[in-house]
Design a protein around this motif. Structure first.
Motif, PDB file in Angstrom:
ATOM      1  N   SER A 137     -28.498  20.156 -25.044  1.00 24.07           N
ATOM      2  CA  SER A 137     -28.128  18.915 -25.720  1.00 24.07           C
ATOM      3  C   SER A 137     -28.780  17.741 -25.007  1.00 24.07           C
TER       4      SER A 137
ATOM      5  N   GLY B 150     -26.332  19.014 -21.548  1.00 27.12           N
ATOM      6  CA  GLY B 150     -25.626  20.280 -21.642  1.00 27.12           C
ATOM      7  C   GLY B 150     -26.580  21.408 -21.967  1.00 27.12           C
TER       8      GLY B 150
ATOM      9  N   ALA C  21     -26.399  25.712 -23.371  1.00 30.54           N
ATOM     10  CA  ALA C  21     -25.587  26.851 -23.798  1.00 30.54           C
ATOM     11  C   ALA C  21     -26.459  27.875 -24.508  1.00 30.54           C
TER      12      ALA C  21
ATOM     13  N   VAL D   2     -18.277  25.016 -33.097  1.00 24.13           N
ATOM     14  CA  VAL D   2     -18.110  25.473 -31.717  1.00 24.13           C
ATOM     15  C   VAL D   2     -19.139  24.797 -30.812  1.00 24.13           C
ATOM     16  N   LEU D   3     -20.388  24.787 -31.229  1.00 22.86           N
ATOM     17  CA  LEU D   3     -21.456  24.186 -30.428  1.00 22.86           C
ATOM     18  C   LEU D   3     -21.324  22.657 -30.390  1.00 22.86           C
TER      19      LEU D   3
ATOM     20  N   TRP E  81     -18.576  20.908 -30.542  1.00 22.51           N
ATOM     21  CA  TRP E  81     -17.477  20.552 -29.642  1.00 22.51           C
ATOM     22  C   TRP E  81     -17.866  20.800 -28.183  1.00 22.51           C
ATOM     23  N   LYS E  82     -18.574  21.891 -27.943  1.00 23.75           N
ATOM     24  CA  LYS E  82     -18.996  22.212 -26.568  1.00 23.75           C
ATOM     25  C   LYS E  82     -19.875  21.097 -25.986  1.00 23.75           C
ATOM     26  N   PHE E  83     -20.818  20.609 -26.785  1.00 24.35           N
ATOM     27  CA  PHE E  83     -21.764  19.606 -26.290  1.00 24.35           C
ATOM     28  C   PHE E  83     -21.240  18.171 -26.358  1.00 24.35           C
TER      29      PHE E  83
ATOM     30  N   HIS F 136     -17.873  17.100 -27.832  1.00 26.79           N
ATOM     31  CA  HIS F 136     -16.424  16.899 -28.034  1.00 26.79           C
ATOM     32  C   HIS F 136     -16.164  16.078 -29.292  1.00 26.79           C
TER      33      HIS F 136
ATOM     34  N   GLU G 177     -18.705  31.946 -32.159  1.00 28.14           N
ATOM     35  CA  GLU G 177     -19.630  31.777 -31.045  1.00 28.14           C
ATOM     36  C   GLU G 177     -20.535  30.587 -31.332  1.00 28.14           C
ATOM     37  N   ASN G 178     -21.261  30.140 -30.317  1.00 26.66           N
ATOM     38  CA  ASN G 178     -22.238  29.072 -30.509  1.00 26.66           C
ATOM     39  C   ASN G 178     -23.288  29.544 -31.514  1.00 26.66           C
TER      40      ASN G 178
END
Length: 186
Positions: A53, A65, A67, A107-108, A110-112, A114, A151-152
């Motif tokens: 990211s 980020g 992933a 999912v991705l 939010w991971k990177f 929020h 999953e991402n």
């Protein structure tokens, strides 16, 4: 494996087969821009990739980020066969507008970030920049969990996969010319 050019040949063969014995077969209706008449199709290929990211910090774009994600390279009318709920933006248009567009799952996002409101942000995959144009919501059912939908995941154009993993500089046949057989062809 399948060559990217084979998609057009497959479509032409399907069209010719459907025209044989039909009233359309006696009419000279042109095969236009690789599109099948009366057909919709899609195809995809998946590969695991490291996605980074990017964000603007103090006026500079920096990596924020990293992933591993399932990268789904899609073509044809993918969204007709795989409907998603969009949390922001939309899906890749059937006719590519910008080959460096990407859609990510919730999912991705939010991971990177929020957040799901990330349209316009940029990601990097193997040194290639992509602009996020949409966020899709993955299903939360038990079946979806078993299928790996939580999953991402990121979606790019099928043709972009070849440019990300092009090996032609080392004298081998490049991925831009030959891509693994699509995992989904409807």
């Amino acid at each position: 494996s399948i060559h990217l050019a084979d998609i057009a040949l497959i479509r032409q063969a399907l069209q010719a087969s459907s025209d044989t014995g039909s009233a359309a077969g006696s009419k000279n209706i042109p095969y236009v821009e690789g599109r099948l008449r009366g057909w919709e199709d899609c195809y995809s290929s998946t590969v695991m990739a490291t996605v980074e990211s990017l964000d603007v910090v103090d006026g500079l774009e920096v990596k924020t980020g990293k992933a591993d994600a399932q990268l789904v390279a899609v073509g044809g009318n993918y969204k007709a066969f795989h409907p998603y709920r969009y949390l922001s933006g939309g899906f890749l248009p059937e006719t590519p507008v910008d080959m460096n567009q990407i859609v990510i799952n919730d999912v991705l996002a939010w991971k990177f970030y929020h957040s799901y409101d990330v349209v316009g942000n940029r990601l990097m995959i193997n040194g290639q920049m992509f602009t996020i144009i949409g966020v899709v919501e993955e299903s939360t059912t038990k079946i979806a969990e078993l299928a790996g939908e939580q999953e991402n995941r990121a979606f790019i154009y099928f043709g972009s996969l070849g440019t990300i993993y092009d090996n032609s500089s080392n004298g081998e046949e490049g991925e831009a010319d030959k891509i693994s057989a699509p995992s989904d062809y409807a």
